[in-house]
Design a protein around this motif. Structure first.
Motif, short mmCIF file in Angstrom:
data_model
loop_
_atom_site.label_atom_id
_atom_site.label_comp_id
_atom_site.label_asym_id
_atom_site.label_seq_id
_atom_site.Cartn_x
_atom_site.Cartn_y
_atom_site.Cartn_z
N LYS A 9 26.22 59.78 -0.20
CA LYS A 9 25.35 58.60 -0.30
C LYS A 9 26.09 57.30 -0.03
O LYS A 9 25.58 56.21 -0.27
N TYR A 10 27.30 57.39 0.50
CA TYR A 10 28.17 56.22 0.70
C TYR A 10 27.47 55.11 1.49
O TYR A 10 27.44 53.96 1.07
N ALA A 11 26.89 55.44 2.61
CA ALA A 11 26.22 54.42 3.46
C ALA A 11 25.06 53.79 2.71
O ALA A 11 24.85 52.58 2.77
N ASP A 12 24.30 54.61 1.98
CA ASP A 12 23.17 54.08 1.21
C ASP A 12 23.66 53.12 0.13
O ASP A 12 23.05 52.08 -0.12
N LEU A 13 24.75 53.47 -0.53
CA LEU A 13 25.30 52.62 -1.58
C LEU A 13 25.79 51.29 -1.02
O LEU A 13 25.60 50.24 -1.64
N LEU A 14 26.40 51.32 0.14
CA LEU A 14 26.93 50.09 0.74
C LEU A 14 25.85 49.19 1.31
O LEU A 14 26.03 47.98 1.38
N ASN A 15 24.75 49.76 1.72
CA ASN A 15 23.71 48.99 2.41
C ASN A 15 22.46 48.75 1.58
O ASN A 15 21.46 48.29 2.11
N THR A 19 21.80 45.79 -4.29
CA THR A 19 23.12 45.91 -4.90
C THR A 19 23.88 44.59 -4.79
O THR A 19 23.92 43.98 -3.73
N THR A 20 24.47 44.17 -5.90
CA THR A 20 25.29 42.98 -5.91
C THR A 20 26.62 43.29 -5.24
O THR A 20 27.21 44.34 -5.50
N ALA A 21 27.10 42.40 -4.40
CA ALA A 21 28.37 42.61 -3.71
C ALA A 21 29.17 41.31 -3.69
O ALA A 21 28.60 40.22 -3.65
N ASN A 22 30.48 41.45 -3.74
CA ASN A 22 31.40 40.32 -3.65
C ASN A 22 32.42 40.61 -2.57
O ASN A 22 32.77 41.76 -2.34
N GLY A 23 32.89 39.57 -1.91
CA GLY A 23 33.96 39.75 -0.93
C GLY A 23 33.45 39.73 0.49
O GLY A 23 32.25 39.66 0.75
N PRO A 24 34.39 39.80 1.43
CA PRO A 24 34.02 39.73 2.84
C PRO A 24 33.34 41.01 3.34
O PRO A 24 33.60 42.09 2.83
N GLU A 25 32.49 40.86 4.31
CA GLU A 25 31.79 42.00 4.90
C GLU A 25 32.74 43.01 5.55
O GLU A 25 32.47 44.20 5.58
N VAL A 31 35.01 48.88 -3.51
CA VAL A 31 34.99 49.41 -4.87
C VAL A 31 33.53 49.51 -5.28
O VAL A 31 32.81 48.52 -5.27
N ILE A 32 33.11 50.72 -5.60
CA ILE A 32 31.75 50.94 -6.09
C ILE A 32 31.87 51.30 -7.56
O ILE A 32 32.52 52.27 -7.92
N GLU A 33 31.25 50.48 -8.39
CA GLU A 33 31.37 50.67 -9.84
C GLU A 33 30.11 51.34 -10.38
O GLU A 33 29.00 50.90 -10.12
N PHE A 34 30.30 52.39 -11.13
CA PHE A 34 29.22 53.05 -11.86
C PHE A 34 29.51 52.84 -13.33
O PHE A 34 30.63 53.07 -13.79
N LEU A 35 28.53 52.35 -14.06
CA LEU A 35 28.77 52.08 -15.47
C LEU A 35 27.53 52.33 -16.30
O LEU A 35 26.43 52.46 -15.79
#
Length: 52
Positions: A9-15, A19-25, A31-35
């Motif tokens: 599911k990597y592509a789905d998680l990134l796109n 989802t909140t994201a920080n940093g350059p594209e 880093v994908i955080e699950f909590l």
């Protein structure tokens, strides 16, 4: 097993637009955080993760 599920599911998680994201594209590392907000260990780790 969990790591394989994440990789599938990597592509789905990134796109995911929700989802909140920080940093350059074009970052070299993602880093994908699950909590769990009720998890004591997750709450203890949160400040450490923010420093990254």
């Amino acid at each position: 097993m969990f790591a394989l599920d994440v990789m599938e599911k990597y592509a789905d998680l990134l796109n995911d637009p929700g989802t909140t994201a920080n940093g350059p594209e074009n970052a070299k590392v993602t880093v994908i955080e699950f909590l769990d907000y009720q998890c004591v260990f997750c709450s203890r780790f949160a400040p450490e993760l923010r420093t990254l």
